[in-house]
Design a protein around this motif. Structure first.
Motif, PDB file in Angstrom:
ATOM      1  N   VAL B  50       0.687  -1.203   0.020  1.00 18.49           N
ATOM      2  CA  VAL B  50       0.107   0.183  -0.070  1.00 18.49           C
ATOM      3  C   VAL B  50       0.893   1.391   0.080  1.00 18.49           C
ATOM      4  O   VAL B  50       1.835   1.306   0.741  1.00 18.49           O
ATOM      5  CB  VAL B  50      -1.270  -0.038   1.114  1.00 18.49           C
ATOM      6  CG1 VAL B  50      -1.288  -1.219   1.668  1.00 18.49           C
ATOM      7  CG2 VAL B  50      -1.094   1.024   2.217  1.00 18.49           C
ATOM      8  N   TYR B  51       0.525   2.135  -1.035  1.00 15.02           N
ATOM      9  CA  TYR B  51       1.249   3.342  -1.184  1.00 15.02           C
ATOM     10  C   TYR B  51       1.444   4.254   0.122  1.00 15.02           C
ATOM     11  O   TYR B  51       0.163   4.585   0.730  1.00 15.02           O
ATOM     12  CB  TYR B  51       0.661   4.060  -2.531  1.00 15.02           C
ATOM     13  CG  TYR B  51       1.180   5.196  -2.810  1.00 15.02           C
ATOM     14  CD1 TYR B  51       2.718   5.210  -3.415  1.00 15.02           C
ATOM     15  CD2 TYR B  51       0.994   6.445  -2.939  1.00 15.02           C
ATOM     16  CE1 TYR B  51       3.195   6.325  -3.954  1.00 15.02           C
ATOM     17  CE2 TYR B  51       1.385   7.713  -3.373  1.00 15.02           C
ATOM     18  CZ  TYR B  51       2.500   7.604  -3.605  1.00 15.02           C
ATOM     19  OH  TYR B  51       3.053   8.784  -4.311  1.00 15.02           O
ATOM     20  N   ARG B  53       1.341   7.595   0.910  1.00 14.00           N
ATOM     21  CA  ARG B  53       1.337   8.948   0.545  1.00 14.00           C
ATOM     22  C   ARG B  53       2.016   9.971   1.499  1.00 14.00           C
ATOM     23  O   ARG B  53       2.514  11.143   1.003  1.00 14.00           O
ATOM     24  CB  ARG B  53      -0.127   9.407   0.520  1.00 14.00           C
ATOM     25  CG  ARG B  53      -0.585   9.857  -1.137  1.00 14.00           C
ATOM     26  CD  ARG B  53      -2.103   9.888  -1.017  1.00 14.00           C
ATOM     27  NE  ARG B  53      -2.784   8.886  -1.948  1.00 14.00           N
ATOM     28  CZ  ARG B  53      -2.872   8.950  -3.366  1.00 14.00           C
ATOM     29  NH1 ARG B  53      -2.286  10.355  -3.727  1.00 14.00           N
ATOM     30  NH2 ARG B  53      -3.180   8.277  -3.711  1.00 14.00           N
ATOM     31  N   GLY B  54       2.061   9.964   2.835  1.00 11.93           N
ATOM     32  CA  GLY B  54       2.811  10.787   3.388  1.00 11.93           C
ATOM     33  C   GLY B  54       4.104  10.984   3.088  1.00 11.93           C
ATOM     34  O   GLY B  54       4.746  12.017   3.067  1.00 11.93           O
ATOM     35  N   ALA B  55       4.725   9.919   3.008  1.00 11.86           N
ATOM     36  CA  ALA B  55       6.252   9.677   2.645  1.00 11.86           C
ATOM     37  C   ALA B  55       6.296  10.810   1.090  1.00 11.86           C
ATOM     38  O   ALA B  55       7.407  11.228   1.255  1.00 11.86           O
ATOM     39  CB  ALA B  55       6.520   8.406   2.571  1.00 11.86           C
ATOM     40  N   LEU B  58       5.886  14.101   1.719  1.00  9.53           N
ATOM     41  CA  LEU B  58       7.178  14.531   2.221  1.00  9.53           C
ATOM     42  C   LEU B  58       8.225  15.048   1.344  1.00  9.53           C
ATOM     43  O   LEU B  58       8.808  16.298   1.471  1.00  9.53           O
ATOM     44  CB  LEU B  58       7.642  13.705   3.324  1.00  9.53           C
ATOM     45  CG  LEU B  58       8.666  14.060   4.156  1.00  9.53           C
ATOM     46  CD1 LEU B  58       8.769  15.505   4.655  1.00  9.53           C
ATOM     47  CD2 LEU B  58       9.229  12.950   5.002  1.00  9.53           C
ATOM     48  N   SER B  65      -0.890  17.213  -1.945  1.00  8.85           N
ATOM     49  CA  SER B  65      -1.454  15.807  -1.154  1.00  8.85           C
ATOM     50  C   SER B  65      -2.445  15.089  -1.420  1.00  8.85           C
ATOM     51  O   SER B  65      -2.859  14.138  -1.070  1.00  8.85           O
ATOM     52  CB  SER B  65      -1.344  16.302   0.498  1.00  8.85           C
ATOM     53  OG  SER B  65      -2.604  17.178   0.328  1.00  8.85           O
ATOM     54  N   ARG B  66      -3.323  15.969  -2.339  1.00  5.04           N
ATOM     55  CA  ARG B  66      -4.458  15.231  -2.968  1.00  5.04           C
ATOM     56  C   ARG B  66      -5.574  15.251  -1.935  1.00  5.04           C
ATOM     57  O   ARG B  66      -6.217  14.199  -1.774  1.00  5.04           O
ATOM     58  CB  ARG B  66      -4.338  13.910  -3.601  1.00  5.04           C
ATOM     59  CG  ARG B  66      -2.925  13.937  -4.687  1.00  5.04           C
ATOM     60  CD  ARG B  66      -3.238  12.884  -5.592  1.00  5.04           C
ATOM     61  NE  ARG B  66      -4.448  13.449  -6.722  1.00  5.04           N
ATOM     62  CZ  ARG B  66      -4.003  13.915  -7.683  1.00  5.04           C
ATOM     63  NH1 ARG B  66      -2.890  13.751  -8.372  1.00  5.04           N
ATOM     64  NH2 ARG B  66      -5.029  14.352  -8.675  1.00  5.04           N
ATOM     65  N   ILE B  67      -5.444  16.288  -0.781  1.00  4.25           N
ATOM     66  CA  ILE B  67      -6.351  16.354   0.096  1.00  4.25           C
ATOM     67  C   ILE B  67      -7.111  17.726   0.031  1.00  4.25           C
ATOM     68  O   ILE B  67      -6.181  18.665  -0.070  1.00  4.25           O
ATOM     69  CB  ILE B  67      -5.932  16.147   1.488  1.00  4.25           C
ATOM     70  CG1 ILE B  67      -5.178  14.828   1.738  1.00  4.25           C
ATOM     71  CG2 ILE B  67      -6.996  16.178   2.606  1.00  4.25           C
ATOM     72  CD1 ILE B  67      -4.442  14.848   3.184  1.00  4.25           C
ATOM     73  N   ARG B 118      -4.354  22.054   8.217  1.00  4.30           N
ATOM     74  CA  ARG B 118      -3.108  22.673   7.499  1.00  4.30           C
ATOM     75  C   ARG B 118      -1.893  21.778   7.779  1.00  4.30           C
ATOM     76  O   ARG B 118      -1.160  21.397   6.872  1.00  4.30           O
ATOM     77  CB  ARG B 118      -2.807  23.925   7.888  1.00  4.30           C
ATOM     78  CG  ARG B 118      -2.035  24.677   7.102  1.00  4.30           C
ATOM     79  CD  ARG B 118      -2.034  26.320   7.403  1.00  4.30           C
ATOM     80  NE  ARG B 118      -0.573  26.697   6.538  1.00  4.30           N
ATOM     81  CZ  ARG B 118       0.026  27.741   6.993  1.00  4.30           C
ATOM     82  NH1 ARG B 118      -0.549  28.395   8.122  1.00  4.30           N
ATOM     83  NH2 ARG B 118       0.894  27.934   6.269  1.00  4.30           N
ATOM     84  N   GLU B 119      -1.859  21.399   9.253  1.00  6.37           N
ATOM     85  CA  GLU B 119      -0.780  20.398   9.508  1.00  6.37           C
ATOM     86  C   GLU B 119      -0.891  19.228   8.771  1.00  6.37           C
ATOM     87  O   GLU B 119       0.090  18.633   8.664  1.00  6.37           O
ATOM     88  CB  GLU B 119      -1.103  20.069  11.022  1.00  6.37           C
ATOM     89  CG  GLU B 119      -0.909  21.220  11.891  1.00  6.37           C
ATOM     90  CD  GLU B 119      -1.151  20.622  13.471  1.00  6.37           C
ATOM     91  OE1 GLU B 119      -1.434  19.744  13.981  1.00  6.37           O
ATOM     92  OE2 GLU B 119      -0.759  21.727  14.207  1.00  6.37           O
ATOM     93  N   HIS B 120      -2.238  18.599   8.301  1.00  2.54           N
ATOM     94  CA  HIS B 120      -2.345  17.409   7.597  1.00  2.54           C
ATOM     95  C   HIS B 120      -1.802  17.682   6.073  1.00  2.54           C
ATOM     96  O   HIS B 120      -1.834  16.906   5.224  1.00  2.54           O
ATOM     97  CB  HIS B 120      -3.594  16.744   7.577  1.00  2.54           C
ATOM     98  CG  HIS B 120      -3.701  16.263   8.905  1.00  2.54           C
ATOM     99  ND1 HIS B 120      -3.158  15.032   9.230  1.00  2.54           N
ATOM    100  CD2 HIS B 120      -4.569  16.505  10.052  1.00  2.54           C
ATOM    101  CE1 HIS B 120      -3.529  14.660  10.405  1.00  2.54           C
ATOM    102  NE2 HIS B 120      -4.213  15.469  10.940  1.00  2.54           N
TER     103      HIS B 120
END
Lengths: 348, 348
Positions: B50-51, B53-55, B58, B65-67, B118-120
DNA sequence: TGACAGAATTGGAACGTTCCAAATATTTTG
DNA sequence: CAAAATATTTGGAACGTTCCAATTCTGTCA
């Protein structure tokens, strides 16, 4: 427009400490000297530092991202909107944020959405599964140590926690109420027979008529889509039976509204000519004409309970599957014929 | 229970290539040989990769982030639930996920929620601002290059994009409709005067009566909370005027419902004795008795437009603030007195 | 005063990915 | 067939944080 992001290292430099110390401050560790702490905090404010949860999350592998995923099948339905609000309440006050998505009952969409959430590293998932969701579908999640709580619809066979309303008891009380009003031929209308919720509600129906000393008649159980159109269809079949029913409990409020439509199309007035009881107590139920007698299930409460359960499991690291059944209560309005249509709104 | 996470390196090892190649495959690069690609994909499936995305996020600092964050002030209100669904539709099909939060009109909650998002690392924000939100509140976001789209309520003075309904035109058409029905004394009821939406709707009211050749009378504009209770209060004040109004346009549907309540409490029937028009066309409007004549605003459409605008800005890297005004239309039902109460539901 | 304990701080190394420049394999060209 | 061009692949070095072990500071006590 600030090009470069402010990092923990910038803060360290500006405050004259090491990045480790800044990190300690960030985590509220008691190891750092009070003076240092406040200086660091001041610098952070000054430089407009924003914490990068992604990076943190990367390091503390597997640890908590403080994101919970919430998947519902129809946010347009106020029932699920309320549910999401309930989840948000507890999740937010625990310092988590929620990823919310809508599947529109599409199992593919559900899969996509869950996969995406997983990529984003959710720490837990609350899901009201789309119809025909495979019980094994959430297996990989729990195998990876991500707690899953199923709400509203349970997933028999899946080893996950769930929070569902007391479908059995609710339907039973609806039937008993109709029996008390003197009805002997009570139909059960709507819903797809292949779902767990249907089974529970039907079981409640059977217990209800049994408790009232009425015989069970197979032909009075008429399934259909759990929608307004489905309700119209179901009452259409019920009304042509040789021995007509005089009342019906419906799979849910949408079906009940459809039943009312169908009755009117046949010049029968719901409430006076035929008693109708719904299930869910959606927001429209009390404003409808006639106001719908229905079983109220408090979706927001389910959301809260679900979120609490999930957070508990997240904090515990790993928890056993647990099932919570939330109480429901019958709300008597007009469509069952127990009351005359009194349109007095207080408003004050 | 797999303890260790499967990483790109594990895949590389198993497939006999380098991690860079795996990364290339992940990104669908055309640089990699077809055979290699399929082998890598096979291995990924096999190992249950599983990919993370966090890494990824970064590394591609500042990139996407696609959020997208979505903040509404009341998800319980079906208006906003619909809006969120609209956003979700376009956001989801663009491969983004949405963070959704609810502020309950609390400005502190709003601040917390936005900070957390924002932190996310959200790539953009869609917000229906809580009342009294400071125009400068989203300044840091846009300074950091995070596009913000304000919906439903605009924030005068803030340099952000917005999508709002055509409040002016909507209210104007409502007033004109009442004038055509012969009303000369038309009140404007409800809403807080310190909001931009109020100003717009009031301006529409003034244009409407002007167009109908009616004089503007200050005392016919009665503000109150934009809620059902506020509506009761406002009609209470209107009805005791020396020169009573015979019709009212209301700030929104909630106020309109309250006005109906207040009329009934005084033995006046909305529709026949006094004309009432709402604004928003919430889901209850058509089921109410009498069905509410109101200005329909299509919240889902606003959500979609807002999301499209946001995505455009995200992709463009940086975009100018842009304002979209969505069309509205008057839906004539019963509460304005134009139609008799005909209760025919088709349902089929 | 010197040793010692405790308090406070700190420099790497790691997390899982992407990017870059450079290396290698394959084909084309003159 | 060598050289040039093209197609693939590849080792590091980032990204911003946390963790660990190790270090430096305090004072305390004999």
């Amino acid at each position: 427009m600030t090009k470069a992001r402010v990092t923990v290292i910038d803060i360290a430099k500006a405050a004259g400490v090491s990045k480790s110390t800044v990190s300690l401050v960030l985590q509220g560790s008691s190891l750092v000297h009070e003076g240092t702490r406040s200086k660091v905090n001041a610098v952070m404010r000054e430089l407009g530092y924003v914490y990068n949860r992604g990076a943190a999350n990367l390091r503390q592998a597997g640890a908590k991202s403080r994101i919970v995923g919430v998947v519902v099948n129809d946010l347009t339905n106020s029932f699920f909107a309320e549910l999401a609000v309930g989840v948000d309440m507890v999740v937010q006050s625990a310092g988590f944020v929620q990823f919310l998505s809508n599947t529109s009952e599409s199992i593919d969409r559900q899969r996509e959405v869950v996969a995406s959430m997983r990529e984003h590293g959710i720490s837990g998932l609350i899901v009201s599964p789309a119809r025909a969701t495979d019980a094994a579908d959430f297996k990989p999640l729990v195998a990876a140590g991500i707690p899953v709580v199923v709400v509203v619809r349970n997933l028999p066979g899946a080893k996950v926690s769930s929070v569902v309303s007391d479908n059995r008891a609710g339907m039973m009380s609806a039937v008993e109420h109709l029996a008390e009003l003197g009805h002997k031929r009570i139909a059960f209308l709507g819903g797809f027979p292949d779902t767990a919720v249907f089974d529970d509600r039907l079981a409640g129906y059977r217990s209800g008529i049994e408790a009232a000393g009425i015989d069970y008649h197979q032909e009075l159980v008429i399934s259909s889509a759990p929608s307004r159109a489905g309700g119209v269809e179901a009452i259409g079949k019920a009304i042509v039976l040789a021995d007509k029913p005089t009342a019906a409990v419906c799979f849910n409020d949408a079906v009940a509204f459809g039943v009312c439509d169908g009755l009117r199309a046949r010049r029968l007035e719901p409430g006076s000519d035929f008693a109708v009881v719904g299930f869910d107590d959606v927001i429209e139920a009390q404003a409808a004409v006639p106001a719908l007698t229905t079983v109220s299930v408090d979706p927001q409460g389910i959301g809260r309970r679900g979120a609490q359960l999930l957070l508990k499991q997240i904090n515990a690291g790993k928890a056993e599957a647990e099932t919570v059944i939330t109480a429901v209560r019958l709300v008597v309005r007009e469509s069952c014929g127990a009351r005359k249509s009194v349109k007095v709104e207080t408003g004050l």
